[in-house]
Scaffold this motif. Sequence first.
Motif, PDB file in Angstrom:
ATOM      1  N   ARG A 138       0.835  -1.204   0.000  1.00  0.00           N
ATOM      2  CA  ARG A 138       0.000   0.000   0.000  1.00  0.00           C
ATOM      3  C   ARG A 138       0.867   1.250   0.000  1.00  0.00           C
ATOM      4  NH1 ARG A 138      -3.521  -0.333   4.669  1.00  0.00           N
ATOM      5  NH2 ARG A 138      -4.566  -1.932   3.453  1.00  0.00           N
ATOM      6  N   TYR A 139       1.941   1.233   0.791  1.00  0.00           N
ATOM      7  CA  TYR A 139       2.854   2.374   0.839  1.00  0.00           C
ATOM      8  C   TYR A 139       3.527   2.577  -0.510  1.00  0.00           C
ATOM      9  CZ  TYR A 139       6.962   5.135   1.847  1.00  0.00           C
ATOM     10  OH  TYR A 139       7.933   6.091   1.811  1.00  0.00           O
ATOM     11  N   GLN A 140       3.964   1.494  -1.145  1.00  0.00           N
ATOM     12  CA  GLN A 140       4.630   1.610  -2.438  1.00  0.00           C
ATOM     13  C   GLN A 140       3.683   2.136  -3.504  1.00  0.00           C
ATOM     14  OE1 GLN A 140       6.165  -2.337  -2.929  1.00  0.00           O
ATOM     15  NE2 GLN A 140       8.156  -1.790  -2.052  1.00  0.00           N
ATOM     16  N   LEU A 141       2.433   1.674  -3.492  1.00  0.00           N
ATOM     17  CA  LEU A 141       1.464   2.167  -4.463  1.00  0.00           C
ATOM     18  C   LEU A 141       1.163   3.649  -4.244  1.00  0.00           C
ATOM     19  CD1 LEU A 141      -1.062  -0.782  -4.748  1.00  0.00           C
ATOM     20  CD2 LEU A 141       0.516   0.043  -6.492  1.00  0.00           C
ATOM     21  N   THR A 142       1.034   4.060  -2.990  1.00  0.00           N
ATOM     22  CA  THR A 142       0.773   5.468  -2.688  1.00  0.00           C
ATOM     23  C   THR A 142       1.952   6.328  -3.124  1.00  0.00           C
ATOM     24  OG1 THR A 142      -0.562   4.832  -0.807  1.00  0.00           O
ATOM     25  CG2 THR A 142       0.183   7.096  -0.869  1.00  0.00           C
ATOM     26  N   TYR A 143       3.164   5.867  -2.847  1.00  0.00           N
ATOM     27  CA  TYR A 143       4.356   6.627  -3.224  1.00  0.00           C
ATOM     28  C   TYR A 143       4.460   6.745  -4.738  1.00  0.00           C
ATOM     29  CZ  TYR A 143       9.199   8.069  -3.531  1.00  0.00           C
ATOM     30  OH  TYR A 143      10.331   8.753  -3.822  1.00  0.00           O
ATOM     31  N   THR A 144       4.193   5.653  -5.448  1.00  0.00           N
ATOM     32  CA  THR A 144       4.258   5.680  -6.905  1.00  0.00           C
ATOM     33  C   THR A 144       3.205   6.623  -7.474  1.00  0.00           C
ATOM     34  OG1 THR A 144       5.022   3.401  -6.887  1.00  0.00           O
ATOM     35  CG2 THR A 144       4.196   4.239  -8.966  1.00  0.00           C
ATOM     36  N   PHE A 145       1.999   6.595  -6.913  1.00  0.00           N
ATOM     37  CA  PHE A 145       0.949   7.487  -7.384  1.00  0.00           C
ATOM     38  C   PHE A 145       1.324   8.944  -7.154  1.00  0.00           C
ATOM     39  CE2 PHE A 145      -2.834  10.016  -6.399  1.00  0.00           C
ATOM     40  CZ  PHE A 145      -3.458   9.949  -7.626  1.00  0.00           C
ATOM     41  N   MET A 146       1.862   9.264  -5.976  1.00  0.00           N
ATOM     42  CA  MET A 146       2.229  10.647  -5.679  1.00  0.00           C
ATOM     43  C   MET A 146       3.377  11.112  -6.572  1.00  0.00           C
ATOM     44  SD  MET A 146       0.005  11.516  -3.641  1.00  0.00           S
ATOM     45  CE  MET A 146       0.451  13.041  -2.899  1.00  0.00           C
ATOM     46  N   GLU A 147       4.297  10.208  -6.865  1.00  0.00           N
ATOM     47  CA  GLU A 147       5.401  10.542  -7.760  1.00  0.00           C
ATOM     48  C   GLU A 147       4.874  10.847  -9.165  1.00  0.00           C
ATOM     49  OE1 GLU A 147       8.258   7.379  -8.460  1.00  0.00           O
ATOM     50  OE2 GLU A 147       9.812   8.741  -7.762  1.00  0.00           O
ATOM     51  N   MET A 148       3.939  10.029  -9.629  1.00  0.00           N
ATOM     52  CA  MET A 148       3.337  10.240 -10.938  1.00  0.00           C
ATOM     53  C   MET A 148       2.557  11.566 -10.972  1.00  0.00           C
ATOM     54  SD  MET A 148       0.315   8.123 -12.815  1.00  0.00           S
ATOM     55  CE  MET A 148      -0.813   8.736 -11.585  1.00  0.00           C
ATOM     56  N   LEU A 149       1.817  11.843  -9.914  1.00  0.00           N
ATOM     57  CA  LEU A 149       1.049  13.077  -9.843  1.00  0.00           C
ATOM     58  C   LEU A 149       1.969  14.300  -9.869  1.00  0.00           C
ATOM     59  CD1 LEU A 149      -1.809  14.260  -9.499  1.00  0.00           C
ATOM     60  CD2 LEU A 149      -1.412  14.184  -7.043  1.00  0.00           C
ATOM     61  N   GLN A 150       3.068  14.229  -9.137  1.00  0.00           N
ATOM     62  CA  GLN A 150       4.020  15.337  -9.136  1.00  0.00           C
ATOM     63  C   GLN A 150       4.602  15.557 -10.529  1.00  0.00           C
ATOM     64  OE1 GLN A 150       7.557  14.647  -6.873  1.00  0.00           O
ATOM     65  NE2 GLN A 150       8.187  16.776  -6.963  1.00  0.00           N
ATOM     66  N   HIS A 151       4.934  14.474 -11.214  1.00  0.00           N
ATOM     67  CA  HIS A 151       5.486  14.581 -12.564  1.00  0.00           C
ATOM     68  C   HIS A 151       4.475  15.223 -13.512  1.00  0.00           C
ATOM     69  CE1 HIS A 151       7.868  13.686 -16.034  1.00  0.00           C
ATOM     70  NE2 HIS A 151       6.938  12.898 -16.541  1.00  0.00           N
ATOM     71  N   ARG A 152       3.226  14.793 -13.432  1.00  0.00           N
ATOM     72  CA  ARG A 152       2.188  15.360 -14.303  1.00  0.00           C
ATOM     73  C   ARG A 152       1.972  16.844 -14.019  1.00  0.00           C
ATOM     74  NH1 ARG A 152      -1.183  11.068 -16.900  1.00  0.00           N
ATOM     75  NH2 ARG A 152       0.431   9.516 -17.063  1.00  0.00           N
ATOM     76  N   LEU A 153       1.961  17.214 -12.741  1.00  0.00           N
ATOM     77  CA  LEU A 153       1.758  18.627 -12.395  1.00  0.00           C
ATOM     78  C   LEU A 153       2.921  19.488 -12.876  1.00  0.00           C
ATOM     79  CD1 LEU A 153       0.178  18.365  -8.841  1.00  0.00           C
ATOM     80  CD2 LEU A 153      -0.932  19.049 -10.967  1.00  0.00           C
ATOM     81  N   LEU A 154       4.139  18.951 -12.822  1.00  0.00           N
ATOM     82  CA  LEU A 154       5.283  19.696 -13.346  1.00  0.00           C
ATOM     83  C   LEU A 154       5.156  19.909 -14.852  1.00  0.00           C
ATOM     84  CD1 LEU A 154       8.275  18.141 -11.379  1.00  0.00           C
ATOM     85  CD2 LEU A 154       7.488  20.500 -11.295  1.00  0.00           C
ATOM     86  N   LEU A 155       4.722  18.879 -15.566  1.00  0.00           N
ATOM     87  CA  LEU A 155       4.543  19.013 -17.014  1.00  0.00           C
ATOM     88  C   LEU A 155       3.461  20.029 -17.359  1.00  0.00           C
ATOM     89  CD1 LEU A 155       4.762  15.300 -18.193  1.00  0.00           C
ATOM     90  CD2 LEU A 155       6.365  17.133 -18.668  1.00  0.00           C
ATOM     91  N   ILE A 156       2.339  19.958 -16.661  1.00  0.00           N
ATOM     92  CA  ILE A 156       1.239  20.887 -16.924  1.00  0.00           C
ATOM     93  C   ILE A 156       1.637  22.309 -16.558  1.00  0.00           C
ATOM     94  CG2 ILE A 156      -1.095  21.516 -16.200  1.00  0.00           C
ATOM     95  CD1 ILE A 156      -1.636  18.491 -15.945  1.00  0.00           C
ATOM     96  N   GLY A 157       2.308  22.474 -15.411  1.00  0.00           N
ATOM     97  CA  GLY A 157       2.741  23.806 -14.996  1.00  0.00           C
ATOM     98  C   GLY A 157       3.736  24.421 -15.968  1.00  0.00           C
ATOM     99  N   GLY A 158       4.668  23.616 -16.463  1.00  0.00           N
ATOM    100  CA  GLY A 158       5.626  24.123 -17.439  1.00  0.00           C
ATOM    101  C   GLY A 158       4.954  24.539 -18.736  1.00  0.00           C
ATOM    102  N   SER A 159       3.989  23.742 -19.175  1.00  0.00           N
ATOM    103  CA  SER A 159       3.269  24.080 -20.409  1.00  0.00           C
ATOM    104  C   SER A 159       2.447  25.350 -20.243  1.00  0.00           C
ATOM    105  CB  SER A 159       2.348  22.924 -20.808  1.00  0.00           C
ATOM    106  OG  SER A 159       3.096  21.773 -21.052  1.00  0.00           O
TER     107      SER A 159
END
Length: 86
Positions: free
Chosen positions: A7-28
């Motif tokens: 559960r911890y690994q899935l949560t961490y992976t999801f948060m990492e993915m969310l951070q990456h997506r937000l960085l891409l959207i913010g840069g665009s």
Amino acid sequence: SQKDLMRYQLTYTFMEMLQHRLLLIGGSLGTAVLMTIIAFGSKHVAGNKMLLAEQLNYGYRYAFLASFIFALIGFVLSFWLKSKQQ
């Protein structure tokens, strides 16, 4: 336990993915805003019989000024961030 670890690994992976997506959207979005400011600055001086390069130069000046103002606002707002207490 094994279940909590997964559960911890899935949560961490999801948060990492969310951070990456937000960085891409913010840069665009940031790029789009600055390009809009460049276009506005170029059109603002278009009637003065300037060369296209000079018009773009004014647009870039406006964009650099706007990015400086955005950075300054972010710097000032960073003083109100709270640190984590451990």
